[in-house]
Design an enzyme around this catalytic site. Structure first.
Site, PDB file in Angstrom:
ATOM      1  CB  SER A  64      -0.930   0.019   1.208  1.00  0.00           C
ATOM      2  OG  SER A  64      -1.996  -0.850   0.970  1.00  0.00           O
ATOM      3  CE  LYS A  67      -3.950   0.787  -1.001  1.00  0.00           C
ATOM      4  NZ  LYS A  67      -4.548   0.402   0.303  1.00  0.00           N
ATOM      5  CE1 TYR A 189      -4.575  -1.054  -4.728  1.00  0.00           C
ATOM      6  CE2 TYR A 189      -5.242  -3.367  -4.732  1.00  0.00           C
ATOM      7  CZ  TYR A 189      -4.905  -2.223  -4.047  1.00  0.00           C
ATOM      8  OH  TYR A 189      -4.877  -2.242  -2.673  1.00  0.00           O
ATOM      9  CE1 TYR A 240      -4.899   1.565   4.323  1.00  0.00           C
ATOM     10  CE2 TYR A 240      -3.423   0.326   5.751  1.00  0.00           C
ATOM     11  CZ  TYR A 240      -3.751   0.823   4.517  1.00  0.00           C
ATOM     12  OH  TYR A 240      -2.929   0.566   3.472  1.00  0.00           O
ATOM     13  CB  VAL A 258      -0.044  -5.941   4.110  1.00  0.00           C
ATOM     14  CG1 VAL A 258      -1.293  -5.322   4.707  1.00  0.00           C
ATOM     15  CG2 VAL A 258      -0.181  -6.183   2.630  1.00  0.00           C
TER      16      VAL A 258
HETATM   17  N1  GLN Z   1      -2.283  -5.205  -1.998  1.00  0.00           N
HETATM   18  C1  GLN Z   1      -2.841  -5.137  -0.687  1.00  0.00           C
HETATM   19  C2  GLN Z   1      -4.347  -5.303  -0.771  1.00  0.00           C
HETATM   20  O1  GLN Z   1      -4.938  -4.756  -1.646  1.00  0.00           O
HETATM   21  C3  GLN Z   1      -2.471  -3.828  -0.074  1.00  0.00           C
HETATM   22  C4  GLN Z   1      -2.960  -3.698   1.340  1.00  0.00           C
HETATM   23  C5  GLN Z   1      -2.005  -2.976   2.251  1.00  0.00           C
HETATM   24  O2  GLN Z   1      -0.780  -2.917   2.046  1.00  0.00           O
HETATM   25  N2  GLN Z   1      -2.542  -2.436   3.326  1.00  0.00           N
HETATM   26  O3  GLN Z   1      -4.964  -5.983   0.018  1.00  0.00           O
END
Ligand code: GLN
Length: 304
Positions: A64, A67, A189, A240, A258
């Site tokens: 993430s 992003k 994505y 989050y 993650v």
């Molecule tokens: N690729 C992961 C997902 O879409 C990214 C989530 C994350 O890093 N918080 O679930």
């Protein structure tokens, strides 16, 4: 002037002794093989000094964290049009939570939760000629490093198991907030999340957010105001349902993934990246958060 190297060494020695390292994200099967004992930390100052210890040159799945880079490219390409399709409010919910999206008519709360990032991916698929290639070139350019690449097995692993991301994309499509086919947007994505970078590469990539929109090569990618907005979003939405906790304990804009990476920065001063793959219950790096809390506590350098 702080002795940053000595401080990073203290944080590293604390971290390698830690008993509770959290747990590896196993919902993406390819990530489950990573050794939980990896730990790296890297600091880059705005005047170009580098400090690092541990596994700070070892590439890992940025997940993430990508992003923020995708958002910066979308803002560079379409400017304020982004905000017609994504809001800028913290969600207070996990990264893959879906219920709000339906209640709020397909407008994701912010671009750093999965549904918001999928809308940003849609914007990039529409506005880049060769989306995956061009996005990777952008990251290589701002990092000044040609060795960065996608990990195809991680992207594939997420494609096979990403049921909630398919649900989010289909929900967005049903609300007409996705212009391209669901499969094309998710392919992009899953690849952006599967980019591999080390802590030192991440610190270089995020230099532009600490430097009013100008990357290490002194090229302006986003305006000073856009950099300010992205930093505000990292602070309020980057972790989050733990964004409040991160602001409370660390006090810097930042973003987690993650894969166990966290990037944080103090505008006009420094960028700091940490990697420890064990996650806490909210999906953020357990030791990474702790190390950053110690860093801002010892140096007294936070935005507050
Ligand atoms: N690729 C992961 C997902 O879409 C990214 C989530 C994350 O890093 N918080 O679930």
């Amino acid at each position: 002037m702080h002795d940053y190297q000595a401080l990073l060494e203290v944080l590293y020695h604390d971290a390698i002794k830690a008993k509770n390292r959290g747990s590896i994200a196993t919902y993406i099967p390819e990530l489950a093989h990573i050794d939980i004992n990896n730990f790296g930390i890297h600091l880059k100052t705005i005047d170009g000094k580098d400090f690092g210890i541990g596994d700070y040159n070892k590439p890992f799945s940025i997940q993430s964290i990508s992003k923020v880079l995708a958002l910066s490219k979308a803002m560079e390409l379409v400017g304020d049009a982004v905000w017609k399709r994504v809001d800028v409010e913290p969600s207070g919910n996990p990264f893959n939570f879906l219920s709000l999206l339906e209640i709020e008519n397909g407008i994701p709360r912010n671009p750093l939760i999965n549904s918001g990032a999928i809308v940003i991916a849609d914007i990039l698929v529409s506005n880049l000629k060769n989306p995956k290639e061009d996005f990777l070139s952008y990251i290589k350019m701002i990092t000044n490093d040609d060795s960065i690449s996608y990990n195809e097995s991680v992207a594939k692993s997420e494609q096979i198991t990403g049921f909630k991301n398919y649900a989010a994309a289909n929900l967005l499509k049903s609300f007409k907030n996705l212009n391209n086919p669901v499969d094309d947007v998710l392919d992009f994505y899953f690849h952006q999340c599967a980019i591999e970078m080390s802590c030192s590469q991440l610190s270089k990539a995020f230099y532009l957010f600490a430097n009013k929109g100008k990357c290490l090569q002194n090229k302006l990618h986003i305006s000073e105001q856009q950099a300010k907005r992205i930093n505000a979003l990292m602070l309020t939405c980057g972790f989050y349902d733990e964004a409040g906790e991160f602001a409370f304990k660390v006090g810097l804009p930042g973003k987690s993934g993650v894969g166990g990476g966290i990037i944080a920065l103090l505008p006009n001063h420094f960028i700091i990246s940490v990697w420890s793959p064990g996650l806490n219950k909210k999906g953020n790096s357990q030791l990474g958060m702790h190390a950053l809390q110690q860093f801002t506590t010892h140096t007294k350098r936070s935005i507050f």
